[in-house]
Design an enzyme around this catalytic site. Structure first.
Site, PDB file in Angstrom:
ATOM      1  CE1 TYR A  22      -9.391  14.609 -14.592  1.00 41.58           C
ATOM      2  CE2 TYR A  22      -9.240  15.950 -16.565  1.00 41.58           C
ATOM      3  CZ  TYR A  22      -9.999  15.301 -15.616  1.00 41.58           C
ATOM      4  OH  TYR A  22     -11.376  15.343 -15.699  1.00 41.58           O
ATOM      5  CG  ASP A  65      -4.304  12.360 -22.410  1.00 40.96           C
ATOM      6  OD1 ASP A  65      -4.785  12.952 -23.392  1.00 40.96           O
ATOM      7  OD2 ASP A  65      -4.849  12.342 -21.288  1.00 40.96           O
ATOM      8  CE  LYS A  91      -8.536  19.944 -22.372  1.00 39.83           C
ATOM      9  NZ  LYS A  91      -9.153  20.664 -21.318  1.00 39.83           N
TER      10      LYS A  91
HETATM   11  C1  LIG Z   1      -4.523  15.515 -20.806  1.00 40.64           C
HETATM   12  C2  LIG Z   1      -6.003  15.423 -20.700  1.00 40.64           C
HETATM   13  N1  LIG Z   1      -6.616  14.266 -20.984  1.00 40.64           N
HETATM   14  C3  LIG Z   1      -7.936  14.128 -20.927  1.00 40.64           C
HETATM   15  C4  LIG Z   1      -8.744  15.167 -20.552  1.00 40.64           C
HETATM   16  C5  LIG Z   1     -10.227  14.995 -20.481  1.00 40.64           C
HETATM   17  O1  LIG Z   1     -10.826  15.700 -21.505  1.00 40.64           O
HETATM   18  P1  LIG Z   1     -12.371  16.126 -21.402  1.00 40.64           P
HETATM   19  O2  LIG Z   1     -12.451  17.168 -20.352  1.00 40.64           O
HETATM   20  O3  LIG Z   1     -12.683  16.631 -22.787  1.00 40.64           O
HETATM   21  O4  LIG Z   1     -13.123  14.904 -21.068  1.00 40.64           O
HETATM   22  C6  LIG Z   1      -8.160  16.397 -20.247  1.00 40.64           C
HETATM   23  C7  LIG Z   1      -9.014  17.531 -19.845  1.00 40.64           C
HETATM   24  O5  LIG Z   1      -8.552  18.526 -19.509  1.00 40.64           O
HETATM   25  C8  LIG Z   1      -6.768  16.523 -20.315  1.00 40.64           C
HETATM   26  O6  LIG Z   1      -6.162  17.677 -20.010  1.00 40.64           O
HETATM   27  N1  LIG Z   2      -7.273  20.512 -17.112  1.00 40.31           N
HETATM   28  C1  LIG Z   2      -8.470  19.884 -16.841  1.00 40.31           C
HETATM   29  C2  LIG Z   2      -9.522  20.393 -17.697  1.00 40.31           C
HETATM   30  O1  LIG Z   2      -9.258  21.147 -18.590  1.00 40.31           O
HETATM   31  C3  LIG Z   2     -10.859  19.986 -17.438  1.00 40.31           C
HETATM   32  C4  LIG Z   2     -11.780  21.122 -17.505  1.00 40.31           C
HETATM   33  C5  LIG Z   2     -12.976  20.800 -16.685  1.00 40.31           C
HETATM   34  O2  LIG Z   2     -13.016  19.704 -16.113  1.00 40.31           O
HETATM   35  O3  LIG Z   2     -13.864  21.631 -16.606  1.00 40.31           O
END
Ligand SMILES: Cc1ncc(COP(=O)(O)O)c(C=O)c1O
Ligand SMILES: NCC(=O)CCC(=O)O
Length: 423
Positions: free
Chosen positions: A138, A231, A259
């Protein structure tokens, strides 16, 4: 009361929430009024041990004093200037010092923005269009990444989000994680701008990379003039100060962060080799801009968080917490299962014997996991409401909290087993 807020929210927001994973907490999401160390305090007056931690950023727990003070200090000075400020230089220097692949950096506002811009960047730099991504990884909620993505995308059964033009979908080549042959095939057959990957999968449960896979991708991409994007939105500053790339000794061309580097305030970043980063506007012609880019509050929270990570035993404590919990729970489970832990990231896959990619993870018993989540929540322990998310620990998870958690797992697993036996 949470129930009253939830009733209102359903009239106000699609599905009642502002991010889909939150709606998976049943019978309705609890509403949080306060976060304190390892705890969430709910609108219903309950105190819950938190292993979701804002979906990853809160490696020091909720509202740690040093970070809170730094944010308050910045609030006194204003929080948006529309000009550069000293604190963005300070945070950039820290990140560039620690992250092996980072020579220059651009701050944005979310992990989504980071990967969206990183993909545009590798396309702009190489003059090629195709991207290789992995099933179940993701990378946020933009068009380039919502193809067989993990996290809530897969949880809600979406393989390709509606609304993405077919021509964009065609530019994304999909491989299974830990399958180097697939990557090699596409690199040979197609003109690939970049490979984007989570160096440890954290959005389909936790799935570590095989050593020859992650090292092999580095060698292959270099050989084909394809740029490698790690990522590290989850893993950056979670798996140590140098992230997954430090842990595995594999240096990508471009790294996306988010994060933890914002200490719990909105942030994202693209970092990489100098000549690649200089393709971004105004140095180059790959466009990026943002009203809130490098906003002082996120910079302050991120800087204070990284300073704490540098100067305390936060990694030791959070890693040990995950280690003890994962080992104890692993022993308690009497059914087939797989336990994966990397540093302070962990997840359990129930009813399966091996998980090395998303296809295998999908076979895990989702309803049993949800049952575990629900029963634990009733006992005051919050693990993600989706098997596809990561269970995180923080430096605020003390021995007492860990013992409490293990007791609750023991109780709940006994009941789940009894339920299963009687059905
Ligand atoms: C690996 C990874 N990339 C990108 C994102 C997207 O980050 P955001 O939710 O801050 O847009 C996430 C969110 O969980 C993630 O886990
Ligand atoms: N692992 C995916 C995310 O941390 C995203 C959190 C969200 O979309 O609220």
């Amino acid at each position: 009361m949470s129930i009253n807020l939830w009733k209102e929210a359903q009239q106000l927001f699609a599905g009642g929430v502002n991010s889909p994973v939150r709606a998976l907490v049943k019978p309705y999401p609890f509403y949080t009024s306060k976060g304190e160390g390892p705890f969430l305090i709910t609108e219903d007056g309950k105190k819950i041990v938190d292993y979701v931690l804002g979906y990853g950023p809160l490696i020091l727990g909720h509202s740690p004093e040093k970070v809170r003070n730094k944010i308050m200090e910045q609030v006194q000075k204003g929080w948006l200037y529309g000009t550069p400020s000293r604190i963005e230089v300070e945070l950039a220097k820290k990140i560039i010092f620690h992250i092996p692949s980072a020579q220059k950096i651009r701050f944005v506002n979310s992990g989504t923005e980071a990967t969206m811009n990183a993909i545009r960047l590798v396309r702009g730099f190489t003059g090629r269009e195709k991207i290789i991504k992995f099933n179940g990884n993701y990378h946020g909620a933009h068009d380039y990444g919502l193809i067989e993505a993990g996290s809530a995308v897969s949880e809600y059964g979406i393989t390709i989000s509606k609304g993405i033009p077919k021509d964009i979908v065609k530019t994304v080549l999909l491989c299974e994680y830990n399958d180097l042959t697939c990557v090699e095939k596409y690199l040979k057959e197609e003109n690939v701008a970049g490979v984007i990957m989570e160096p440890v999968m954290g959005n389909y449960g936790v799935i570590p990379p095989k050593t020859d896979f992650i090292k092999g991708i580095r060698e292959l991409t270099s050989a084909f003039g394809t740029l490698l994007i790690f990522d590290e939105v989850i893993t950056g500053f979670r798996l140590g100060l140098s992230g997954a790339q430090g842990m595995f000794g594999v240096v990508p061309d471009v790294t996306t962060l988010g994060k933890i580097i914002g200490g719990g305030l909105p942030i994202g970043a693209i970092a990489g080799r100098r000549e690649i980063m200089d393709s971004i506007t105004p140095a180059g012609e790959v466009f990026n801009a943002g009203t809130f880019n490098a906003n002082p509050l996120s910079m302050a929270a991120g800087l204070a968080t990284i300073e704490e990570l540098e100067h305390t035993n936060a990694y030791e404590i959070s890693n040990e917490a995950a280690k003890v919990i994962s080992q104890e729970v692993d022993q308690m489970m009497k059914i087939d299962h797989v336990t994966h832990r990397v540093g302070s990231m962990m997840q359990f896959f129930l009813g399966v014997k091996e998980v090395k990619n998303a296809t295998e993870a999908k076979k895990a018993n989702k309803s049993l996991y949800l049952n575990l989540h629900e029963q634990l929540l009733k006992e005051g322990v919050f693990i993600p409401p989706s098997q596809l998310e990561t269970i995180f620990t923080s430096a605020s998870h003390s021995q007492n909290v860990i013992n409490f958690t293990i007791d609750k797992f023991r109780k709940v697993l006994r009941e789940i087993k009894n339920d299963k036996g009687s059905s």
